[in-house]
Design a protein around this motif. Sequence first.
Motif, short mmCIF file in Angstrom:
data_model
loop_
_atom_site.label_atom_id
_atom_site.label_comp_id
_atom_site.label_asym_id
_atom_site.label_seq_id
_atom_site.Cartn_x
_atom_site.Cartn_y
_atom_site.Cartn_z
N LEU A 156 0.84 -1.19 0.00
CA LEU A 156 0.00 0.00 0.00
C LEU A 156 0.88 1.24 0.00
O LEU A 156 1.87 1.31 0.72
N THR A 157 0.51 2.21 -0.81
CA THR A 157 1.23 3.47 -0.84
C THR A 157 0.79 4.32 0.34
O THR A 157 -0.41 4.54 0.54
N LYS A 158 1.75 4.78 1.12
CA LYS A 158 1.41 5.63 2.26
C LYS A 158 1.05 7.02 1.75
O LYS A 158 1.82 7.64 1.02
N ASN A 159 -0.14 7.48 2.12
CA ASN A 159 -0.60 8.79 1.66
C ASN A 159 -1.31 9.56 2.77
O ASN A 159 -2.01 10.52 2.50
N ILE A 160 -1.13 9.12 4.00
CA ILE A 160 -1.75 9.80 5.14
C ILE A 160 -0.65 10.37 6.03
O ILE A 160 0.19 9.63 6.55
N GLY A 161 -0.66 11.69 6.20
CA GLY A 161 0.32 12.37 7.03
C GLY A 161 0.00 12.22 8.51
O GLY A 161 -1.03 11.67 8.91
N GLU A 162 0.90 12.72 9.34
CA GLU A 162 0.78 12.55 10.79
C GLU A 162 -0.45 13.25 11.36
O GLU A 162 -1.16 12.68 12.19
N LYS A 163 -0.72 14.48 10.94
CA LYS A 163 -1.90 15.20 11.44
C LYS A 163 -3.18 14.48 11.04
O LYS A 163 -4.09 14.30 11.85
N ASP A 164 -3.24 14.09 9.77
CA ASP A 164 -4.39 13.36 9.24
C ASP A 164 -4.59 12.06 10.01
O ASP A 164 -5.70 11.68 10.35
N ARG A 165 -3.51 11.38 10.29
CA ARG A 165 -3.56 10.11 11.02
C ARG A 165 -4.16 10.28 12.42
O ARG A 165 -5.02 9.52 12.84
N LYS A 166 -3.71 11.30 13.14
CA LYS A 166 -4.23 11.55 14.49
C LYS A 166 -5.72 11.89 14.46
O LYS A 166 -6.48 11.42 15.31
N ILE A 167 -6.11 12.69 13.49
CA ILE A 167 -7.53 13.06 13.36
C ILE A 167 -8.37 11.83 13.05
O ILE A 167 -9.44 11.62 13.63
#
Length: 63
Positions: free
Chosen positions: A3-14
């Motif tokens: 899977l291509t990682k496309n979720i940043g840290e802020k997005d991940r926490k939200i």
Amino acid sequence: MELTKNIGEKDRKIRFAVGALIVLWGVFNGSWLALVGLVVMGTAFVRSCPAYSLMTMSTIEKQ
């Protein structure tokens, strides 16, 4: 299949927070929406969102 990682840290926490709230709401109300919350949390865990992939979008910050 990788899977291509496309979720940043802020997005991940939200996603984790919103997913957890949806799961809790669904469990306490006996709703199937708890499964939606699990999917949201799952995308945060693997750091990949299929919808972002379709739109060739990413929230990972460039350095």
